[in-house]
Design an enzyme around this catalytic site. Sequence first.
Site, PDB file in Angstrom:
ATOM      1  N   HIS A   1      -1.476  20.271 -32.268  1.00 31.00           N
ATOM      2  CA  HIS A   1      -1.412  20.872 -30.941  1.00 31.00           C
ATOM      3  C   HIS A   1      -0.030  20.624 -30.345  1.00 31.00           C
ATOM      4  O   HIS A   1       0.794  19.908 -30.926  1.00 31.00           O
ATOM      5  CB  HIS A   1      -2.516  20.317 -30.023  1.00 31.00           C
ATOM      6  CG  HIS A   1      -2.571  18.830 -29.957  1.00 31.00           C
ATOM      7  ND1 HIS A   1      -3.680  18.091 -30.313  1.00 31.00           N
ATOM      8  CD2 HIS A   1      -1.629  17.930 -29.612  1.00 31.00           C
ATOM      9  CE1 HIS A   1      -3.423  16.811 -30.164  1.00 31.00           C
ATOM     10  NE2 HIS A   1      -2.189  16.679 -29.747  1.00 31.00           N
TER      11      HIS A   1
HETATM   12  C1  T46 Z   1      -0.877  13.582 -29.622  1.00 31.70           C
HETATM   13  C2  T46 Z   1      -1.259  12.905 -30.901  1.00 31.70           C
HETATM   14  C3  T46 Z   1      -0.112  12.149 -31.508  1.00 31.70           C
HETATM   15  C4  T46 Z   1      -8.795  10.262 -24.513  1.00 31.70           C
HETATM   16  O1  T46 Z   1      -9.892  10.099 -23.959  1.00 31.70           O
HETATM   17  N1  T46 Z   1      -7.659   9.784 -23.938  1.00 31.70           N
HETATM   18  C5  T46 Z   1      -6.436   9.925 -24.524  1.00 31.70           C
HETATM   19  O2  T46 Z   1      -5.430   9.464 -23.958  1.00 31.70           O
HETATM   20  C6  T46 Z   1      -6.357  10.612 -25.775  1.00 31.70           C
HETATM   21  C7  T46 Z   1      -5.003  10.800 -26.434  1.00 31.70           C
HETATM   22  C8  T46 Z   1      -7.504  11.095 -26.336  1.00 31.70           C
HETATM   23  N2  T46 Z   1      -8.696  10.900 -25.717  1.00 31.70           N
HETATM   24  C9  T46 Z   1      -9.907  11.380 -26.367  1.00 31.70           C
HETATM   25  C10 T46 Z   1     -10.008  12.892 -26.507  1.00 31.70           C
HETATM   26  C11 T46 Z   1     -10.771  13.074 -27.789  1.00 31.70           C
HETATM   27  O3  T46 Z   1     -12.161  13.052 -27.499  1.00 31.70           O
HETATM   28  O4  T46 Z   1      -9.919  10.875 -27.702  1.00 31.70           O
HETATM   29  C12 T46 Z   1     -10.435  11.830 -28.618  1.00 31.70           C
HETATM   30  C13 T46 Z   1      -9.440  12.114 -29.731  1.00 31.70           C
HETATM   31  O5  T46 Z   1      -8.280  12.717 -29.174  1.00 31.70           O
HETATM   32  P1  T46 Z   1      -7.428  13.833 -29.964  1.00 31.70           P
HETATM   33  O6  T46 Z   1      -8.317  14.661 -30.774  1.00 31.70           O
HETATM   34  O7  T46 Z   1      -6.566  14.534 -28.959  1.00 31.70           O
HETATM   35  O8  T46 Z   1      -6.518  12.893 -30.922  1.00 31.70           O
HETATM   36  P2  T46 Z   1      -5.302  13.334 -31.855  1.00 31.70           P
HETATM   37  O9  T46 Z   1      -4.989  12.144 -32.672  1.00 31.70           O
HETATM   38  O10 T46 Z   1      -5.550  14.609 -32.550  1.00 31.70           O
HETATM   39  O11 T46 Z   1      -4.066  13.608 -30.845  1.00 31.70           O
HETATM   40  C14 T46 Z   1      -3.522  12.529 -30.102  1.00 31.70           C
HETATM   41  C15 T46 Z   1      -3.124  12.988 -28.695  1.00 31.70           C
HETATM   42  O12 T46 Z   1      -4.238  13.622 -28.091  1.00 31.70           O
HETATM   43  C16 T46 Z   1      -1.954  13.934 -28.684  1.00 31.70           C
HETATM   44  O13 T46 Z   1      -1.455  14.045 -27.369  1.00 31.70           O
HETATM   45  O14 T46 Z   1       0.266  13.976 -29.441  1.00 31.70           O
HETATM   46  O15 T46 Z   1      -2.377  12.008 -30.759  1.00 31.70           O
END
Ligand code: T46
Length: 140
Positions: free
Chosen positions: A56
């Site tokens: 993303h």
């Molecule tokens: C990025 C890459 C490097 C939260 O509740 N708080 C938070 O601060 C974050 C980052 C996530 N979440 C929750 C939302 C989802 O339910 O944690 C779950 C997994 O998050 P996400 O699918 O967005 O994780 P990644 O590893 O795909 O992405 C993350 C960051 O979201 C993104 O900004 O740059 O790590």
Amino acid sequence: MKSDYSISSYSIKFFKVHGDDRGCLTAIEQNRDIPFDIKRMYYIFNTQSKIKRGCHAHKTLKQCLICVSGSCKVLVDDGVERQTIDLSQPNKGLFIEGLIWRELYDFSADAVVIVLASELYEDTSYINCYDEFRQCFKNE
Ligand code: T46
């Protein structure tokens, strides 16, 4: 190519390591080592090697990614070029600012990635569709 959004860029910075016969320590301070106020910190761990994370972009968020244990790769795409960054040193920070598509992959079993972010979590800041990301560069 111009964007409606803020300047998109990424860069690498190596933080100072204080080492002695006890081991090593690296300190990171907002607005000294990191060029923004740190409003949030999260970390990624226990990720399977075949899994991709990220996939993303954000419109304005600033982040610094540090793989403090193990290793992973980060694909960064600024809408013009794609580059792969290896994160495998605990003092190596990958700064990502603005409209950059990012994908994290090839995690080692012991990989721990700490992320320092300029904003609180806001799910509306995400661009999850690559076509939508590309569309952002069409408006000159
Ligand atoms: C990025 C890459 C490097 C939260 O509740 N708080 C938070 O601060 C974050 C980052 C996530 N979440 C929750 C939302 C989802 O339910 O944690 C779950 C997994 O998050 P996400 O699918 O967005 O994780 P990644 O590893 O795909 O992405 C993350 C960051 O979201 C993104 O900004 O740059 O790590």
